[in-house]
Write a protein that holds these residues in place. Structure first.
Motif, PDB file in Angstrom:
ATOM      1  N   LYS A  60       5.023  37.857  32.801  1.00 22.49           N
ATOM      2  CA  LYS A  60       3.729  38.210  33.379  1.00 22.49           C
ATOM      3  C   LYS A  60       3.118  39.423  32.702  1.00 22.49           C
ATOM      4  CE  LYS A  60       4.746  36.124  37.859  1.00 22.49           C
ATOM      5  NZ  LYS A  60       4.837  36.315  39.331  1.00 22.49           N
ATOM      6  N   GLY A  61       3.299  39.503  31.387  1.00 20.87           N
ATOM      7  CA  GLY A  61       2.637  40.557  30.633  1.00 20.87           C
ATOM      8  C   GLY A  61       3.579  41.457  29.867  1.00 20.87           C
ATOM      9  N   ARG A  62       2.991  42.261  28.960  1.00 19.04           N
ATOM     10  CA  ARG A  62       3.767  43.170  28.118  1.00 19.04           C
ATOM     11  C   ARG A  62       3.926  44.539  28.777  1.00 19.04           C
ATOM     12  NH1 ARG A  62       2.830  44.086  21.683  1.00 19.04           N
ATOM     13  NH2 ARG A  62       3.549  41.922  21.776  1.00 19.04           N
ATOM     14  N   GLY A  63       5.002  45.194  28.432  1.00 17.56           N
ATOM     15  CA  GLY A  63       5.207  46.566  28.853  1.00 17.56           C
ATOM     16  C   GLY A  63       5.673  46.715  30.287  1.00 17.56           C
ATOM     17  N   SER A  64       5.601  47.950  30.784  1.00 18.34           N
ATOM     18  CA  SER A  64       6.164  48.251  32.105  1.00 18.34           C
ATOM     19  C   SER A  64       5.477  47.472  33.221  1.00 18.34           C
ATOM     20  CB  SER A  64       6.084  49.751  32.378  1.00 18.34           C
ATOM     21  OG  SER A  64       4.752  50.220  32.237  1.00 18.34           O
ATOM     22  N   GLY A  65       4.145  47.233  33.088  1.00 21.26           N
ATOM     23  CA  GLY A  65       3.448  46.447  34.103  1.00 21.26           C
ATOM     24  C   GLY A  65       3.958  45.027  34.160  1.00 21.26           C
ATOM     25  N   GLY A  66       4.087  44.395  32.993  1.00 22.10           N
ATOM     26  CA  GLY A  66       4.620  43.032  32.938  1.00 22.10           C
ATOM     27  C   GLY A  66       6.064  42.974  33.382  1.00 22.10           C
ATOM     28  N   TYR A  67       6.825  43.993  33.025  1.00 23.51           N
ATOM     29  CA  TYR A  67       8.236  44.084  33.431  1.00 23.51           C
ATOM     30  C   TYR A  67       8.356  44.081  34.950  1.00 23.51           C
ATOM     31  CZ  TYR A  67      12.717  46.509  34.274  1.00 23.51           C
ATOM     32  OH  TYR A  67      13.952  46.884  34.731  1.00 23.51           O
ATOM     33  N   LYS A  68       7.528  44.894  35.614  1.00 20.80           N
ATOM     34  CA  LYS A  68       7.583  44.999  37.069  1.00 20.80           C
ATOM     35  C   LYS A  68       7.139  43.694  37.726  1.00 20.80           C
ATOM     36  CE  LYS A  68       6.498  48.863  39.036  1.00 20.80           C
ATOM     37  NZ  LYS A  68       5.740  50.028  39.612  1.00 20.80           N
ATOM     38  N   ARG A  69       6.017  43.125  37.230  1.00 20.32           N
ATOM     39  CA  ARG A  69       5.508  41.893  37.831  1.00 20.32           C
ATOM     40  C   ARG A  69       6.450  40.715  37.614  1.00 20.32           C
ATOM     41  NH1 ARG A  69       0.790  44.052  35.518  1.00 20.32           N
ATOM     42  NH2 ARG A  69       1.024  42.696  33.681  1.00 20.32           N
ATOM     43  N   SER A  70       7.219  40.758  36.522  1.00 20.60           N
ATOM     44  CA  SER A  70       8.096  39.639  36.148  1.00 20.60           C
ATOM     45  C   SER A  70       9.533  39.826  36.588  1.00 20.60           C
ATOM     46  CB  SER A  70       8.075  39.452  34.618  1.00 20.60           C
ATOM     47  OG  SER A  70       6.776  39.391  34.117  1.00 20.60           O
ATOM     48  N   ALA A  71       9.843  40.935  37.255  1.00 21.42           N
ATOM     49  CA  ALA A  71      11.228  41.280  37.605  1.00 21.42           C
ATOM     50  C   ALA A  71      12.115  41.279  36.370  1.00 21.42           C
ATOM     51  CB  ALA A  71      11.772  40.336  38.671  1.00 21.42           C
ATOM     52  N   GLY A  72      11.521  41.659  35.226  1.00 19.89           N
ATOM     53  CA  GLY A  72      12.281  41.793  33.989  1.00 19.89           C
ATOM     54  C   GLY A  72      12.492  40.515  33.202  1.00 19.89           C
ATOM     55  N   ARG A  73      11.959  39.388  33.658  1.00 21.98           N
ATOM     56  CA  ARG A  73      12.178  38.118  32.962  1.00 21.98           C
ATOM     57  C   ARG A  73      11.366  38.086  31.662  1.00 21.98           C
ATOM     58  NH1 ARG A  73      12.162  36.709  38.340  1.00 21.98           N
ATOM     59  NH2 ARG A  73       9.905  36.298  38.313  1.00 21.98           N
ATOM     60  N   ILE A  74      12.065  37.950  30.563  1.00 18.26           N
ATOM     61  CA  ILE A  74      11.446  37.986  29.231  1.00 18.26           C
ATOM     62  C   ILE A  74      10.793  36.647  28.920  1.00 18.26           C
ATOM     63  CG2 ILE A  74      11.956  38.207  26.757  1.00 18.26           C
ATOM     64  CD1 ILE A  74      14.240  40.143  27.627  1.00 18.26           C
ATOM     65  N   SER A  75       9.602  36.704  28.346  1.00 16.70           N
ATOM     66  CA  SER A  75       8.882  35.479  27.992  1.00 16.70           C
ATOM     67  C   SER A  75       9.606  34.737  26.875  1.00 16.70           C
ATOM     68  CB  SER A  75       7.458  35.822  27.536  1.00 16.70           C
ATOM     69  OG  SER A  75       6.806  34.667  27.041  1.00 16.70           O
ATOM     70  N   LEU A  76       9.684  33.416  27.008  1.00 19.06           N
ATOM     71  CA  LEU A  76      10.310  32.579  25.983  1.00 19.06           C
ATOM     72  C   LEU A  76       9.287  31.883  25.107  1.00 19.06           C
ATOM     73  CD1 LEU A  76      13.179  30.937  28.085  1.00 19.06           C
ATOM     74  CD2 LEU A  76      13.201  33.090  26.800  1.00 19.06           C
ATOM     75  N   LEU A  77       8.002  32.146  25.318  1.00 18.96           N
ATOM     76  CA  LEU A  77       6.963  31.524  24.506  1.00 18.96           C
ATOM     77  C   LEU A  77       7.111  31.961  23.046  1.00 18.96           C
ATOM     78  CD1 LEU A  77       3.893  31.902  26.903  1.00 18.96           C
ATOM     79  CD2 LEU A  77       5.269  29.845  26.466  1.00 18.96           C
ATOM     80  N   PRO A  78       6.824  31.073  22.108  1.00 11.59           N
ATOM     81  CA  PRO A  78       7.080  31.371  20.685  1.00 11.59           C
ATOM     82  C   PRO A  78       6.258  32.515  20.117  1.00 11.59           C
ATOM     83  CG  PRO A  78       5.899  29.284  20.941  1.00 11.59           C
ATOM     84  CD  PRO A  78       6.347  29.690  22.310  1.00 11.59           C
ATOM     85  N   ASP A  79       5.094  32.813  20.689  1.00 13.21           N
ATOM     86  CA  ASP A  79       4.237  33.867  20.136  1.00 13.21           C
ATOM     87  C   ASP A  79       4.420  35.206  20.843  1.00 13.21           C
ATOM     88  OD1 ASP A  79       3.153  32.979  22.488  1.00 13.21           O
ATOM     89  OD2 ASP A  79       1.063  33.089  21.808  1.00 13.21           O
ATOM     90  N   THR A  80       5.505  35.352  21.609  1.00 15.66           N
ATOM     91  CA  THR A  80       5.784  36.605  22.315  1.00 15.66           C
ATOM     92  C   THR A  80       6.968  37.316  21.687  1.00 15.66           C
ATOM     93  OG1 THR A  80       7.154  35.419  23.939  1.00 15.66           O
ATOM     94  CG2 THR A  80       4.825  35.755  24.484  1.00 15.66           C
ATOM     95  N   ARG A  81       7.105  38.599  22.018  1.00 13.91           N
ATOM     96  CA  ARG A  81       8.132  39.432  21.392  1.00 13.91           C
ATOM     97  C   ARG A  81       9.134  39.960  22.410  1.00 13.91           C
ATOM     98  NH1 ARG A  81       7.201  42.842  16.865  1.00 13.91           N
ATOM     99  NH2 ARG A  81       7.452  44.654  18.208  1.00 13.91           N
TER     100      ARG A  81
END
Length: 218
Positions: A133-154
């Protein structure tokens, strides 16, 4: 270089697992997380027991890695020995003999597997990593730390923290919100390029290398 791990989702690769005698799931979780067990729980944890499994639907037999979707994992002896040769003492292990689950295969042995307890490292560079759910600390919090598996993400890892570790997992509070005591984080395991190459070369199945992570450069 590191890879984010999950249990393989290849059709026909999954197996059903049951401890014999049964092992309470609460004890499994607490032991895996390193939570202090009560005397009764510790007594149950150290009881010798089998792990009974069904065979793979297509290949038959047992995969080289058993476990649950995002961990914990049990690895065959070949992988356990490789981990020890790459980084002696980095991981802890608890051994289980693997036997068949069905009545027909009740006496079938698949060898010894090792519940692996890798070190917990705070190595994910949160501000440079894309979460679901986004990059950085905001995305980390909204995603409960779940890392994106999409090919264009880091996914970015600090190599100085990982150092010579070849299998590691995130801290036990990873993905939790410090402002919300009821928040639940997520689990994530990573392996090194060397361990992945060994598993691929030896055609050892059971893990899905879902995300290739890059090293933080500064």
């Amino acid at each position: 270089m590191s890879y984010l791990l999950n249990l393989s989702s290849t059709p026909g690769s999954s197996v059903t697992k049951e401890f014999d005698p049964p092992l309470d799931e609460t004890i499994q979780v607490k032991a895996d997380c390193g939570v202090l067990l009560s005397p009764e729980e510790e007594a149950a944890w150290v009881v010798p027991r089998l792990l009974r499994i069904s065979e793979r639907h297509r290949k038959g037999g047992a995969p080289a890695i058993l476990g649950w979707l995002t961990g914990p994992f049990l690895v065959c002896e070949v992988i356990q020995q490789k981990l020890e040769s790459l980084a002696p003492g980095s991981c802890r292990f608890k051994s289980f003999e693997i036997r068949g689950l069905s009545e027909k295969l009740r006496d079938q042995s698949y060898g010894t597997y090792y519940w692996v307890f890798p070190p917990r490292l705070n190595a994910v560079a949160i501000e440079e990593t894309d979460f679901t759910k986004g990059r950085g600390s905001g995305g980390y919090k909204r995603s409960a730390g779940r890392i994106s598996l999409l090919p264009d993400t880091r996914c970015v890892i600090d190599p100085k923290i990982v150092a010579n570790h070849h299998l590691w997992r995130v801290p036990d509070d990873y993905g939790t919100d410090p402002d919300d005591p009821a928040s639940v984080g997520s689990s994530a395991y990573f392996c090194s390029n060397e361990l992945r190459d060994f598993i691929k070369t030896e055609r050892l199945d059971g893990w899905s290398f879902d995300k290739k992570c890059v090293n933080k450069t500064t």
